[in-house]
Design a protein around this motif. Structure first.
Motif, PDB file in Angstrom:
ATOM      1  N   ILE A  69       0.833  -1.208   0.000  1.00  0.00           N
ATOM      2  CA  ILE A  69       0.000   0.000   0.000  1.00  0.00           C
ATOM      3  C   ILE A  69       0.867   1.257   0.000  1.00  0.00           C
ATOM      4  N   ILE A  70       1.919   1.258   0.834  1.00  0.00           N
ATOM      5  CA  ILE A  70       2.841   2.409   0.881  1.00  0.00           C
ATOM      6  C   ILE A  70       3.490   2.623  -0.486  1.00  0.00           C
ATOM      7  N   THR A  71       3.954   1.525  -1.104  1.00  0.00           N
ATOM      8  CA  THR A  71       4.623   1.615  -2.406  1.00  0.00           C
ATOM      9  C   THR A  71       3.688   2.164  -3.473  1.00  0.00           C
ATOM     10  N   LEU A  79       3.931   5.821  -5.483  1.00  0.00           N
ATOM     11  CA  LEU A  79       4.020   5.810  -6.944  1.00  0.00           C
ATOM     12  C   LEU A  79       2.889   6.628  -7.567  1.00  0.00           C
ATOM     13  N   LEU A  80       1.692   6.575  -6.970  1.00  0.00           N
ATOM     14  CA  LEU A  80       0.563   7.346  -7.479  1.00  0.00           C
ATOM     15  C   LEU A  80       0.810   8.843  -7.342  1.00  0.00           C
ATOM     16  N   VAL A  81       1.302   9.272  -6.174  1.00  0.00           N
ATOM     17  CA  VAL A  81       1.585  10.698  -5.955  1.00  0.00           C
ATOM     18  C   VAL A  81       2.689  11.176  -6.901  1.00  0.00           C
ATOM     19  N   ALA A  82       3.725  10.346  -7.069  1.00  0.00           N
ATOM     20  CA  ALA A  82       4.828  10.707  -7.974  1.00  0.00           C
ATOM     21  C   ALA A  82       4.334  10.849  -9.404  1.00  0.00           C
ATOM     22  N   ARG A  83       3.389  10.022  -9.788  1.00  0.00           N
ATOM     23  CA  ARG A  83       2.846  10.100 -11.154  1.00  0.00           C
ATOM     24  C   ARG A  83       1.986  11.345 -11.336  1.00  0.00           C
ATOM     25  N   GLU A  98      12.925   1.718   1.983  1.00  0.00           N
ATOM     26  CA  GLU A  98      12.980   1.389   3.407  1.00  0.00           C
ATOM     27  C   GLU A  98      11.680   0.809   3.942  1.00  0.00           C
ATOM     28  N   TYR A  99      10.551   1.368   3.518  1.00  0.00           N
ATOM     29  CA  TYR A  99       9.268   0.963   4.107  1.00  0.00           C
ATOM     30  C   TYR A  99       8.352   0.230   3.126  1.00  0.00           C
ATOM     31  N   GLY A 100       8.704   0.222   1.854  1.00  0.00           N
ATOM     32  CA  GLY A 100       7.855  -0.423   0.860  1.00  0.00           C
ATOM     33  C   GLY A 100       8.457  -1.714   0.338  1.00  0.00           C
TER      34      GLY A 100
END
Length: 413
Positions: free
Chosen positions: A14-16, A20-24, A163-165
């Motif tokens: 979910i974190i990953t 990725l959605l925000v970066a897109r 680290e977290y994804g």
């Protein structure tokens, strides 16, 4: 009804996906004050910008706040790898200082990323000058600050994912950018199923695509196993353990050699358009895609970058020293200098084979275009496919490893 809490793996996924959605989304927030229509027309005619646009996920098309993407961070990482080989203090930090040393190197990488992002955003700002409505010092500062900040945010995103994804953050961001460009690439394919020639072209494309996919996976996962034996093993049994070996990958540099070779080979056509010097133009004409020297130069660049990255990743001298410290050796090879020479010989052969493979894969899309007489087939870039396959395999392995470790922990409990 009791709702089951998400597992640790689900949280990581979910974190990953969220990052990725925000970066897109950030790519589609454009910088104000630019004539985007004229800029897009210029972009389609520039091979170098199209290549950079591939890794920016279309960021150069929109000139969004995340237009630089992860490129400055990757460049900074490469610079650090080079400096580590040259500066003894950095090499000592990496090898002798453990986790603290790695953290210091990561911090230096971040500083270089910021510097690289400033320089790259400055270059883009002046590149945009003919397409800006109101060119002044305020626009320059605003553009540099926005693009640099966007690059820093993307760098932070990649570190959070790592680290977290799940998977490597930088690789997944590039993976996402390439995948996002596939629908637009597929729009160029106009297959008329009423025409037998088009059906044959589609069949040939499918066969070549499957061949590239299978061979890419095979080479990416291919290893040469160098058997090793220790004095302890010899004292117990005369047979070598099949699990005691040094795995040497056929393609040590991964996709990086073909990425840099493709970027370098895209420079001559761009410089040919940018210069008015007749002597320089005569030289550059020899290296454009339609010339005789284009393919030899491309092959030479791929081989050169492959050997360069192989030397960065593996050092036969260090391997020989570590084997000697552990009291292990390669059967039939004396420890020390002989082991170094033997490993150098094997690495050189593997690197050459891997480089030739990359060159053949890079040639397949143009060959398909010639065979089918359809230039749109060049959209299936070898670089993109190699990156997609490599990142997908690495991410899948991480997920599999995490699932196995969770099952092991549950059994222990």
């Amino acid at each position: 009804m009791k709702i089951k809490a998400p597992s640790q793996l689900q949280k990581k996924i979910i974190i990953t996906l969220g990052i990725l959605l925000v970066a897109r989304l950030g790519i589609f927030i454009p910088l104000p004050g630019i004539d985007h229509d004229t800029w897009n027309n210029h972009l389609t005619q520039n091979g170098l910008l199209n290549f950079l646009n591939l890794f920016a996920g279309g960021g150069f098309t929109t000139i969004g706040i995340f237009a630089l993407g992860i490129v400055p961070y990757i460049n900074a990482s490469i610079v650090i790898q080079l400096l580590t080989k040259v500066i003894p203090k950095l090499e000592n930090l990496q090898k002798e200082e453990g986790e603290l040393g790695r953290q210091q190197i990561n911090q230096i990488t971040r500083y270089i990323t910021v510097l690289w992002a400033i320089l790259q955003s400055l270059g883009i700002t002046f590149w945009l000058k003919p397409y800006v409505f109101n060119w002044n010092i305020y626009f320059i500062l605003d553009c540099i600050l926005t693009l640099t900040t966007g690059s820093i945010i993307i760098m932070w995103f990649s570190e959070v994912i790592t680290e977290y994804g799940i998977g490597n953050g930088a690789s997944l961001l590039i993976f996402q950018n390439i995948v996002s460009g596939l629908p637009k690439t597929l729009q160029n394919y106009q297959i008329n199923f009423n025409n037998s020639a088009n059906i044959i072209s589609l069949f040939i494309l499918t066969i070549f695509f499957l061949f590239i996919l299978i061979s890419t996976i095979t080479i990416q996962e291919g290893k040469r196993k160098i058997s090793i034996v220790s004095a302890k093993q010899l004292s117990k049994t005369s047979k070598l353990s099949p699990q005691s070996y040094i795995p040497l990958k056929i393609n040590q540099g991964g996709v990086m050699p073909i990425i840099f070779a493709s970027a370098a080979i895209a420079l001559p056509p761009y410089l040919l358009q940018a210069t008015n010097n007749s002597i320089l133009q005569r030289i550059l004409v020899l290296f454009i895609p339609s010339s005789l020297l284009y393919l030899p130069l491309y092959c030479l660049l791929i081989i050169s970058f492959s050997y360069f990255y192989s030397s960065l990743i593996l050092n036969p001298i260090d391997i020989a020293k570590n084997l000697k410290k552990m009291g292990a050796s390669i059967p039939g090879i004396r420890p020390g200098i002989d082991t170094t020479k033997y490993l150098n010989y094997i690495l050189n052969k593997l690197t050459f084979l891997g480089a030739i493979f990359l060159f053949i894969i890079a040639l397949i899309p143009p060959c398909i275009s010639i065979i089918t007489n359809n230039k749109s087939f060049q959209g299936f870039g070898a670089t993109s496919l190699l990156i997609l396959v490599g990142v997908a395999i690495d991410t899948a392995k991480q997920i599999q490893t995490y699932i196995i470790s969770q099952q092991y922990d549950n059994m222990m409990e």
